[in-house]
Each structure stands twice: as C-alpha cells, then as structure tokens.
Design a protein around this motif. Structure first.
Motif, PDB file in Angstrom:
ATOM      1  N   THR A  38      34.546  39.366  38.096  1.00 29.49           N
ATOM      2  CA  THR A  38      35.377  39.903  37.076  1.00 29.49           C
ATOM      3  C   THR A  38      36.944  39.557  37.264  1.00 29.49           C
ATOM      4  N   GLU A  39      37.146  40.018  38.354  1.00 33.22           N
ATOM      5  CA  GLU A  39      38.545  40.152  38.637  1.00 33.22           C
ATOM      6  C   GLU A  39      39.181  38.665  38.540  1.00 33.22           C
ATOM      7  N   ILE A  40      38.298  37.670  39.084  1.00 29.65           N
ATOM      8  CA  ILE A  40      38.668  36.243  39.188  1.00 29.65           C
ATOM      9  C   ILE A  40      39.116  35.871  37.888  1.00 29.65           C
ATOM     10  N   LYS A  41      37.948  36.260  36.518  1.00 26.46           N
ATOM     11  CA  LYS A  41      37.996  35.947  35.474  1.00 26.46           C
ATOM     12  C   LYS A  41      39.383  36.421  34.745  1.00 26.46           C
ATOM     13  N   VAL A  42      39.952  37.572  34.996  1.00 28.95           N
ATOM     14  CA  VAL A  42      41.015  38.262  34.493  1.00 28.95           C
ATOM     15  C   VAL A  42      41.902  37.622  34.989  1.00 28.95           C
ATOM     16  N   ALA A  43      42.044  37.028  36.538  1.00 32.00           N
ATOM     17  CA  ALA A  43      43.352  36.474  36.955  1.00 32.00           C
ATOM     18  C   ALA A  43      43.421  35.066  36.378  1.00 32.00           C
ATOM     19  N   SER A  44      42.422  34.413  36.127  1.00 32.85           N
ATOM     20  CA  SER A  44      42.491  33.068  35.428  1.00 32.85           C
ATOM     21  C   SER A  44      42.996  33.135  34.263  1.00 32.85           C
ATOM     22  N   MET A  45      42.915  33.952  33.468  1.00 33.89           N
ATOM     23  CA  MET A  45      43.217  34.367  32.047  1.00 33.89           C
ATOM     24  C   MET A  45      44.678  34.700  32.029  1.00 33.89           C
ATOM     25  N   VAL A  46      45.182  35.409  33.046  1.00 31.42           N
ATOM     26  CA  VAL A  46      46.575  35.919  33.254  1.00 31.42           C
ATOM     27  C   VAL A  46      47.348  34.686  33.411  1.00 31.42           C
ATOM     28  N   LYS A  47      46.710  33.713  34.555  1.00 26.88           N
ATOM     29  CA  LYS A  47      47.451  32.615  34.935  1.00 26.88           C
ATOM     30  C   LYS A  47      47.803  31.709  33.705  1.00 26.88           C
ATOM     31  N   GLN A  48      46.631  31.806  32.403  1.00 22.18           N
ATOM     32  CA  GLN A  48      46.909  30.970  31.534  1.00 22.18           C
ATOM     33  C   GLN A  48      47.983  31.679  30.462  1.00 22.18           C
ATOM     34  N   GLY A  49      48.477  32.783  30.567  1.00 17.72           N
ATOM     35  CA  GLY A  49      49.597  33.423  29.866  1.00 17.72           C
ATOM     36  C   GLY A  49      49.086  34.226  28.660  1.00 17.72           C
ATOM     37  N   ARG A  50      47.510  34.845  28.930  1.00 18.40           N
ATOM     38  CA  ARG A  50      46.955  35.526  27.875  1.00 18.40           C
ATOM     39  C   ARG A  50      47.423  37.030  28.128  1.00 18.40           C
ATOM     40  N   ARG A  98      49.447  30.252  49.550  1.00 21.14           N
ATOM     41  CA  ARG A  98      49.497  29.802  48.325  1.00 21.14           C
ATOM     42  C   ARG A  98      48.369  29.047  48.077  1.00 21.14           C
ATOM     43  N   ALA A  99      47.657  28.409  49.048  1.00 19.71           N
ATOM     44  CA  ALA A  99      46.526  27.368  48.719  1.00 19.71           C
ATOM     45  C   ALA A  99      45.195  28.325  48.654  1.00 19.71           C
ATOM     46  N   LEU A 100      44.987  29.502  48.918  1.00 26.12           N
ATOM     47  CA  LEU A 100      44.067  30.262  49.123  1.00 26.12           C
ATOM     48  C   LEU A 100      43.435  30.584  47.689  1.00 26.12           C
ATOM     49  N   SER A 101      41.969  30.246  47.364  1.00 28.80           N
ATOM     50  CA  SER A 101      41.261  30.644  46.384  1.00 28.80           C
ATOM     51  C   SER A 101      41.057  32.105  46.120  1.00 28.80           C
ATOM     52  N   PHE A 102      40.963  32.491  44.781  1.00 26.38           N
ATOM     53  CA  PHE A 102      40.691  34.125  44.381  1.00 26.38           C
ATOM     54  C   PHE A 102      39.667  34.689  45.257  1.00 26.38           C
ATOM     55  N   ASP A 103      38.558  33.828  45.364  1.00 24.69           N
ATOM     56  CA  ASP A 103      37.359  34.390  45.970  1.00 24.69           C
ATOM     57  C   ASP A 103      37.508  34.520  47.416  1.00 24.69           C
ATOM     58  N   ARG A 122      42.397  49.032  28.355  1.00 29.05           N
ATOM     59  CA  ARG A 122      42.617  49.929  29.389  1.00 29.05           C
ATOM     60  C   ARG A 122      42.080  49.452  30.752  1.00 29.05           C
ATOM     61  N   THR A 123      40.743  48.865  30.642  1.00 29.19           N
ATOM     62  CA  THR A 123      39.900  48.486  31.453  1.00 29.19           C
ATOM     63  C   THR A 123      40.741  47.095  32.142  1.00 29.19           C
ATOM     64  N   VAL A 124      41.304  46.356  31.289  1.00 28.50           N
ATOM     65  CA  VAL A 124      42.008  44.988  31.633  1.00 28.50           C
ATOM     66  C   VAL A 124      42.929  45.656  32.606  1.00 28.50           C
ATOM     67  N   GLU A 125      43.914  46.588  32.012  1.00 30.24           N
ATOM     68  CA  GLU A 125      45.023  46.771  32.824  1.00 30.24           C
ATOM     69  C   GLU A 125      44.513  47.266  34.153  1.00 30.24           C
ATOM     70  N   GLY A 126      43.368  48.055  34.180  1.00 24.35           N
ATOM     71  CA  GLY A 126      42.774  48.324  35.572  1.00 24.35           C
ATOM     72  C   GLY A 126      42.552  47.063  36.715  1.00 24.35           C
ATOM     73  N   TYR A 127      42.141  46.244  35.950  1.00 22.68           N
ATOM     74  CA  TYR A 127      41.792  44.964  36.787  1.00 22.68           C
ATOM     75  C   TYR A 127      43.155  44.511  37.242  1.00 22.68           C
ATOM     76  N   ARG A 128      44.262  44.020  36.280  1.00 19.32           N
ATOM     77  CA  ARG A 128      45.600  43.790  36.881  1.00 19.32           C
ATOM     78  C   ARG A 128      46.012  44.493  37.776  1.00 19.32           C
ATOM     79  N   TYR A 129      45.959  45.879  37.790  1.00 13.63           N
ATOM     80  CA  TYR A 129      46.361  46.840  38.885  1.00 13.63           C
ATOM     81  C   TYR A 129      45.549  46.496  40.298  1.00 13.63           C
ATOM     82  N   ALA A 130      44.345  46.311  40.058  1.00 18.32           N
ATOM     83  CA  ALA A 130      43.566  46.065  41.333  1.00 18.32           C
ATOM     84  C   ALA A 130      43.945  44.475  42.068  1.00 18.32           C
ATOM     85  N   ILE A 131      44.136  43.518  41.170  1.00 18.44           N
ATOM     86  CA  ILE A 131      44.527  42.424  41.559  1.00 18.44           C
ATOM     87  C   ILE A 131      45.886  42.382  42.118  1.00 18.44           C
TER      88      ILE A 131
END
Length: 452
Positions: A396-408, A384-389, A422-431
């Motif tokens: 790029t996955e960190i950027k996408v994850a941050s914006m998902v957390k923001q509700g975008r 729970r307290a571990l950072s994304f990196d 489509r690329t964004v969805e790919g990143y979400r799948y990888a995350i």
C-alpha cells in the motif's frame, strides 16, 4: 662508437620513413592517374560535343540516354544535352508546336529505331521534315547498343545534315585534322584504328597508330599488329576470350601485361576499342594506356588495407573484452551498493532510532544527530536507484508513493484508493520515516523523483 642497439633503432626508423615516403608516392601516383582518367572522361565528352554530326543513344523505350550538343541545337531545340535525357522525340516535337513552330521532322519516315531493334544490326536511313519551318534532311546511321555481355540495351545513332553537305564536310575535315594532330601529339595514351578482315581477324591492317604507342606499349613495329605485344602467359587465355567477345560484340575492354624489352620488365596495359562496320569494311577504333603504376598502387593500398583491417579486428576483440569487464564491474558495484544500503537501513538505523528514545543527554543527542547526518551523507548516493520494495515499503505504501511521485494530492489519492484523506496522510508520514526525511524540510515528491 654507437652500440648495435642504437644502430638497429636508427635502421628501423629509416625503414619506417622509407615506407611512409613510398606510401605517399604511391598515393600521389594514384591521384595523378585518377586525374588523368577524369581528364579523359571530360575529353571524351568534349569530343562528342564538338563533333559536327548529331550523336545520340536511346534505351529500349526510345528515351534518350545520351545526346551531344549538335542534336540538341539542330533537331531537339533544347538548351543543353542534359535536357534531352529520359525524353522521347515526340516530347520535343510537341514543345515546338506548342510554341507555334512548324515541326514535321520524322512524321513521314519509318520508325527507324524499331527497325534497328527488330533487325538487330546496324542500318542506314534518310530522315527529313521541317524543324522551325526549315527543311532538314539527315543521313542517319543507327545500330544496336549492346552491353558487355552482348545484350541489346537500346540503340545508338548519328545523323549528318546533308542539306548543307559542303559546310559539314569542311567542318568535318577541320575536326579530323585537329583530332589527328591531337592524337599524334598525345603522350599519356595511344590511339589506333585498325581495318578488320572478317575472314582473318588476326590479319588486321593498321590504319592509324599514334606515335606515343612506342612509349606507352613499347610497339616497335607499328604495321604488324601480331608483333605489337608479348603477352604475359597468365593473361593469354583471358585476352583471347576478350578478343573473341570483342569481335562478335564490337567492343573490347581488357587489361593485360606485356613484356617491355627496353625496360626488361612486365608492364600493365589497358586497351578499350569499339568496332564499326562501314561501306569500305570493318574498323576498330581504340585507345591504350599504361596502367602499371595504378595497378601497383592499388595492390600496395590493398595490402595496407588488409593490414589495417587485421589490426581493427584485434582492437575490436579487446574492446569487447573490456566491455564485458566493465559490465561485470558495474554489476558488482550495484550489488555492493544495495547490500551496504540494506545493512544500514536494517542493522544500523533501527538502533539509532532506539538510541534517540533511550533518555540520552543533550550532548549525546548532538553527537547522535551528527552521526545520523554523516550516515545519511554516506548512503544517500546509494539510495537513489533503490526500489521502494527493497526499502521495506508495504504494497500500500508503494502505491501511495507512486501516486505522490505522479503529483497527485492527498484527496485525489484517497478517492482512487477508497480510503480517507487522514489515512493517506498517515501513509505519507510512514513513507517519510522510512526514507529518513521525517522532520526535514524536504518535499516528498521531489525526494521520491530523485530515487529514480
């Protein structure tokens, strides 16, 4: 028979009880003395408010610092003494005129307050005028109001209504008689009045000394001031200085020890006196208290306070050491948790993923799912307290994850990053795969927020 150890324990408990009882006794004595002092303050105020003459004090700007009931009712025409504080005479004059009253008091007189401040001495004046249409003449005495260092901080005065001299004289005699009776029957303090010879200050003449002086201060020769006390050697110098200062500043306020032969011990006295110059000479009016119990109680409480302060310092040091140890423990625990989680992610989970695709049978696959589920239960609190990196995310996955957390939404993220939906969805799948929630009915944003 009881052992020596048992007797020692009983003796220690008795000493503790005796110490506790003594502390309680000292506190009760202190409370009693405080009540006596509060009673004296109220008594002093009562005397001022019951006095027939007008009594007041003003600051250097001629604003009232003190006013008794008489001046409020007969001159200022205000409801109570507190209403006069901070105001000047002109304020009350204008209030009366605004009500349609004829008020001329003090208009044709000299500014006696300024005269006293300029001359820096006690003076006498006659002031008159109309108050609510009635002619009033006052015999006024004013003097500089000095602080303990002799610096002038204002003026103090009293005024007598000589338009009704006989009535005032009668009231004054009754007041003096009641005050004398009160002073003569006093038991917790003693009052005195001395006539001072400016040439020979030590040869003061006793005008009045309440009988309680014998019990309060052990005075056996009332008419011989120089024989009143035998002062403690350590207090002689301070007492002489206070006497000289009081003679020049007209105020005396000192604590000192005197020898009580009838008690064969030193006792603490507190004497407060004020000198005034009158037509027939200079007089000192004062009051004395036995404050031995109060001083001893204060000393005992101060000693106990020092002991408690020492104990508090020791506890503070222990608390500081404990805080350091707790902080180090938390840091070690965090390092261990991070290490365990990292090893699970990098050394165990990849082989579990390979095992899934190795062609195992259904029973083995069931065992594998149980193993994977139990492993998730173990590492879930740590992640729970571990950072994304630290989880191995790419920038790029960190950027996408941050914006998902923001509700975008995916389209909004794509527009902001200049990539396709489509690329964004790919990143979400990888995350989701990196987080171990691929194929699970878990909201990605909710899970990312839980990692904070």
């Amino acid at each position: 028979m009881r052992s020596v150890k048992e007797r020692s324990v009983d003796s220690s408990e008795m000493r503790k009880d005796e110490l506790k009882q003594e502390i309680n006794r000292l506190r009760r004595l202190l409370d009693e003395r405080q009540k006596e002092l509060d009673s004296l303050a109220k008594f002093t105020r009562r005397i001022a408010d019951n006095a027939p003459d007008m009594i007041w004090a003003k600051d250097m700007d001629n604003r009232y610092l003190f006013a008794n009931r008489a001046i409020c009712e007969r001159l200022l025409m205000c409801s109570h003494p507190e209403a006069a504080i901070g105001k000047k005479d002109i304020y009350f004059a204008e209030c009366e005129r605004a009500k349609g009253q004829r008020h001329t008091f003090g208009e044709i007189c000299i500014d006696s307050d300024e005269v006293v401040k300029t001359e820096n001495r006690a003076m006498r004046f006659v002031e008159d005028g109309l108050v609510r249409g009635q002619y009033l003449v006052l015999d006024v005495h004013k003097a500089p109001l000095l602080d303990e260092s002799g610096r002038m901080i204002g003026t103090v005065g009293c005024g007598r209504d000589i338009t009704r001299e006989r009535e005032i004289q009668k009231d004054l005699e009754e007041s003096r008689a009641s005050q004398k009776l009160l002073m003569e029957t006093a038991s917790d303090f003693a009052v005195f009045r001395l006539q001072i010879n400016p040439v020979r200050p030590r040869g003061a003449k006793v005008v009045f000394l309440s009988p309680s002086a014998r019990d309060i201060a052990g005075i056996t020769q009332p008419q011989q001031v120089d024989q009143w006390f035998r002062v403690h050697p350590d207090d002689v110098k301070a007492l002489r200085y206070a006497f000289v200062k009081g003679f020049t500043g007209f105020k005396f306020n000192q604590r000192f020890r005197v020898w009580r032969a009838d008690q064969a011990r030193w006792r603490w006295l507190h004497i407060i006196a004020t000198a005034v110059d009158q037509d027939d000479g200079r007089f000192a009016n004062g009051i004395m208290f036995d404050i031995t119990e109060q001083v001893e109680s204060n000393e005992a409480l101060a000693a106990k306070g020092r002991e408690l302060e020492s104990r508090t310092d020791s506890l503070s040091e222990v608390n500081t050491a404990l805080k350091v140890l707790l902080k180090k423990r938390d840091e070690d625990r965090k390092i261990l948790e991070d290490k365990v989680l990292y090893n699970v992610k990098s050394l165990i989970r990849p082989y579990l993923n390979k095992l899934k695709t190795s062609g195992i049978n259904s029973k083995q696959n069931a065992y594998l799912k149980i193993l994977e589920s139990n492993l998730d239960e173990i590492v879930s609190p740590l992640s729970r307290a571990l950072s994304f990196d630290y989880l191995g995310f790419t920038p790029t996955e960190i950027k996408v994850a941050s914006m998902v957390k923001q509700g975008r939404k995916a389209k909004e993220i794509a527009d902001l990053m200049g990539i396709s939906t489509r690329t964004v969805e790919g990143y979400r799948y990888a995350i989701r795969e990196r987080l171990g929630i691929k194929g699970k009915k878990v909201n990605l944003r909710t899970y990312l927020l839980s990692l904070q």
